[in-house]
Design a protein around this motif. Structure first.
Motif, PDB file in Angstrom:
ATOM      1  N   VAL A 131      49.439  23.774  45.951  1.00  0.00           N
ATOM      2  CA  VAL A 131      48.163  23.980  46.630  1.00  0.00           C
ATOM      3  C   VAL A 131      47.274  22.769  46.379  1.00  0.00           C
ATOM      4  N   LEU A 132      46.774  22.161  47.462  1.00  0.00           N
ATOM      5  CA  LEU A 132      45.742  21.132  47.347  1.00  0.00           C
ATOM      6  C   LEU A 132      44.413  21.864  47.432  1.00  0.00           C
ATOM      7  N   LEU A 133      43.713  21.960  46.314  1.00  0.00           N
ATOM      8  CA  LEU A 133      42.575  22.872  46.196  1.00  0.00           C
ATOM      9  C   LEU A 133      41.245  22.152  46.041  1.00  0.00           C
ATOM     10  N   ASP A 134      40.340  22.395  46.979  1.00  0.00           N
ATOM     11  CA  ASP A 134      38.980  21.870  46.892  1.00  0.00           C
ATOM     12  C   ASP A 134      38.170  22.729  45.916  1.00  0.00           C
ATOM     13  N   ILE A 135      37.144  22.145  45.322  1.00  0.00           N
ATOM     14  CA  ILE A 135      36.274  22.889  44.408  1.00  0.00           C
ATOM     15  C   ILE A 135      35.135  23.573  45.170  1.00  0.00           C
ATOM     16  N   TYR A 136      34.517  22.860  46.120  1.00  0.00           N
ATOM     17  CA  TYR A 136      33.365  23.395  46.835  1.00  0.00           C
ATOM     18  C   TYR A 136      33.818  24.221  48.034  1.00  0.00           C
ATOM     19  N   LEU A 137      33.851  25.532  47.853  1.00  0.00           N
ATOM     20  CA  LEU A 137      34.233  26.464  48.905  1.00  0.00           C
ATOM     21  C   LEU A 137      33.059  27.392  49.193  1.00  0.00           C
ATOM     22  N   PRO A 138      32.959  27.935  50.396  1.00  0.00           N
ATOM     23  CA  PRO A 138      31.760  28.698  50.772  1.00  0.00           C
ATOM     24  C   PRO A 138      31.601  30.047  50.086  1.00  0.00           C
ATOM     25  N   ASP A 139      32.691  30.652  49.608  1.00  0.00           N
ATOM     26  CA  ASP A 139      32.577  31.982  49.009  1.00  0.00           C
ATOM     27  C   ASP A 139      32.685  31.949  47.485  1.00  0.00           C
ATOM     28  N   VAL A 140      33.713  31.289  46.957  1.00  0.00           N
ATOM     29  CA  VAL A 140      33.865  31.130  45.502  1.00  0.00           C
ATOM     30  C   VAL A 140      34.236  29.688  45.225  1.00  0.00           C
ATOM     31  N   ASP A 141      34.022  29.250  43.993  1.00  0.00           N
ATOM     32  CA  ASP A 141      34.382  27.864  43.679  1.00  0.00           C
ATOM     33  C   ASP A 141      35.884  27.755  43.415  1.00  0.00           C
ATOM     34  N   GLY A 142      36.405  26.537  43.558  1.00  0.00           N
ATOM     35  CA  GLY A 142      37.828  26.311  43.425  1.00  0.00           C
ATOM     36  C   GLY A 142      38.390  26.669  42.063  1.00  0.00           C
ATOM     37  N   LEU A 143      37.582  26.517  41.005  1.00  0.00           N
ATOM     38  CA  LEU A 143      38.073  26.868  39.670  1.00  0.00           C
ATOM     39  C   LEU A 143      38.347  28.367  39.566  1.00  0.00           C
ATOM     40  N   SER A 144      37.534  29.174  40.240  1.00  0.00           N
ATOM     41  CA  SER A 144      37.783  30.625  40.263  1.00  0.00           C
ATOM     42  C   SER A 144      39.083  30.926  40.993  1.00  0.00           C
ATOM     43  N   VAL A 145      39.311  30.200  42.084  1.00  0.00           N
ATOM     44  CA  VAL A 145      40.571  30.365  42.818  1.00  0.00           C
ATOM     45  C   VAL A 145      41.745  29.966  41.925  1.00  0.00           C
ATOM     46  N   LEU A 146      41.602  28.867  41.194  1.00  0.00           N
ATOM     47  CA  LEU A 146      42.655  28.400  40.290  1.00  0.00           C
ATOM     48  C   LEU A 146      42.986  29.464  39.249  1.00  0.00           C
ATOM     49  N   ARG A 147      41.947  30.065  38.651  1.00  0.00           N
ATOM     50  CA  ARG A 147      42.179  31.091  37.627  1.00  0.00           C
ATOM     51  C   ARG A 147      42.891  32.310  38.212  1.00  0.00           C
ATOM     52  N   GLN A 148      42.492  32.694  39.437  1.00  0.00           N
ATOM     53  CA  GLN A 148      43.135  33.852  40.067  1.00  0.00           C
ATOM     54  C   GLN A 148      44.579  33.553  40.453  1.00  0.00           C
ATOM     55  N   ALA A 154      35.106  16.334  45.562  1.00  0.00           N
ATOM     56  CA  ALA A 154      34.079  15.325  45.313  1.00  0.00           C
ATOM     57  C   ALA A 154      33.369  15.577  43.988  1.00  0.00           C
ATOM     58  N   ALA A 155      33.685  16.690  43.332  1.00  0.00           N
ATOM     59  CA  ALA A 155      33.038  17.032  42.062  1.00  0.00           C
ATOM     60  C   ALA A 155      33.428  16.041  40.978  1.00  0.00           C
ATOM     61  N   ARG A 156      32.434  15.463  40.317  1.00  0.00           N
ATOM     62  CA  ARG A 156      32.678  14.455  39.291  1.00  0.00           C
ATOM     63  C   ARG A 156      32.191  14.875  37.908  1.00  0.00           C
ATOM     64  N   ASP A 157      31.577  16.056  37.791  1.00  0.00           N
ATOM     65  CA  ASP A 157      31.031  16.451  36.494  1.00  0.00           C
ATOM     66  C   ASP A 157      32.162  16.799  35.530  1.00  0.00           C
ATOM     67  N   VAL A 158      31.915  16.498  34.273  1.00  0.00           N
ATOM     68  CA  VAL A 158      32.947  16.635  33.244  1.00  0.00           C
ATOM     69  C   VAL A 158      33.379  18.084  33.068  1.00  0.00           C
ATOM     70  N   GLU A 159      32.458  19.036  33.197  1.00  0.00           N
ATOM     71  CA  GLU A 159      32.813  20.440  33.006  1.00  0.00           C
ATOM     72  C   GLU A 159      33.816  20.904  34.046  1.00  0.00           C
ATOM     73  N   THR A 160      33.674  20.425  35.269  1.00  0.00           N
ATOM     74  CA  THR A 160      34.634  20.802  36.315  1.00  0.00           C
ATOM     75  C   THR A 160      36.001  20.195  36.028  1.00  0.00           C
ATOM     76  N   VAL A 161      36.003  18.930  35.606  1.00  0.00           N
ATOM     77  CA  VAL A 161      37.268  18.281  35.255  1.00  0.00           C
ATOM     78  C   VAL A 161      37.934  19.033  34.105  1.00  0.00           C
ATOM     79  N   ARG A 162      37.142  19.386  33.093  1.00  0.00           N
ATOM     80  CA  ARG A 162      37.685  20.116  31.939  1.00  0.00           C
ATOM     81  C   ARG A 162      38.222  21.490  32.372  1.00  0.00           C
ATOM     82  N   GLY A 163      37.495  22.154  33.257  1.00  0.00           N
ATOM     83  CA  GLY A 163      37.927  23.462  33.738  1.00  0.00           C
ATOM     84  C   GLY A 163      39.230  23.383  34.504  1.00  0.00           C
TER      85      GLY A 163
END
Length: 225
Positions: free
Chosen positions: A51-68, A85-94
């Motif tokens: 899955v090529l997964l974007d982080i910024y989605l209209p209903d839930v964020d990509g990290l939530s999708v990844l966890r599910q 396009a997310a560059r913040d360290v917390e998103t990368v760590r997640g």
């Protein structure tokens, strides 16, 4: 063929990324989703390899999708590559903690994505070979985990220039000589050849001899797709 699910809220970006995947040897687009809910449903129904997964989605964020995806019995074996396009360290760590294979920051080139697809294919092949055995030795484990980490460059070579040479090779499927590569990349011929020979030693490129009218044959380098 490796089947890929492309997830991006932007319809045009999803189309571009789907085109990148379609042009990668050994890969095909299994489906496209534009929301987290669509992504989870498509993953369950299509069961893609990646899955090529974007982080910024209209209903839930990509990290939530990844966890599910990771917790679902029907989707936990699907691998995920974050494209965002997310560059913040917390998103990368997640993304790392969530088990993503890699993290590509938008915008990226088709060659950058193709390199990650090649790494993914290599990892799958090694895992398949390992699955034929009842036990794994340290050498086997190192081979699998090594497929997920970039190979260290020899002293004197840089990642930026290696990327430049790699892009030049991929843009010229008929191959390049060291002189031609130097002309494309604005490097000196000796420097270009060092990078080319590094890719050959790493198994990422191959050499074929090109014979002219007279003199010695010329070494021609080809990227291994």
């Amino acid at each position: 063929m490796m089947r890929v699910l492309v997830v991006d809220d932007d319809f045009m970006v999803a189309k571009v990324h789907s085109g990148y995947v379609s042009r990668a040897p050994g890969f095909t687009v299994a489906g496209v989703a534009h929301t987290g809910a669509e992504a989870l449903r498509a993953a369950r129904e299509l069961h893609p390899d990646l899955v090529l997964l974007d982080i910024y989605l209209p209903d839930v964020d990509g990290l939530s999708v990844l966890r599910q995806l990771r917790s679902g019995p029907a989707t936990q074996d699907i691998d995920v590559l974050i494209i965002t396009a997310a560059r913040d360290v917390e998103t990368v760590r997640g993304a790392l903690r969530g088990g993503a294979l890699h993290y590509l920051i938008k915008p990226f080139s088709s060659s950058a994505l193709q390199a990650q697809l090649e790494e993914f294919a290599t990892l799958r092949r090694k895992l398949h070979r390992l699955a034929q055995r009842s036990t794994a030795g340290q050498e086997d484990v190192d081979a699998v985990f090594g497929a997920r980490t970039p190979k260290a460059l020899p002293k004197g070579l840089t990642e930026q220039t290696a990327e430049l040479v790699r892009q030049a090779l991929q843009a010229h499927p008929d191959g390049l000589s060291a002189s031609e590569c130097a002309g494309v990349t604005d490097l000196s011929r000796p420097s270009a050849r060092r990078y080319l020979e590094h890719f050959v030693a790493a198994g990422r490129a191959e050499v074929r001899l090109r014979y002219g009218g007279t003199g010695r044959p010329e070494r021609q380098y080809h990227w291994r797709g």
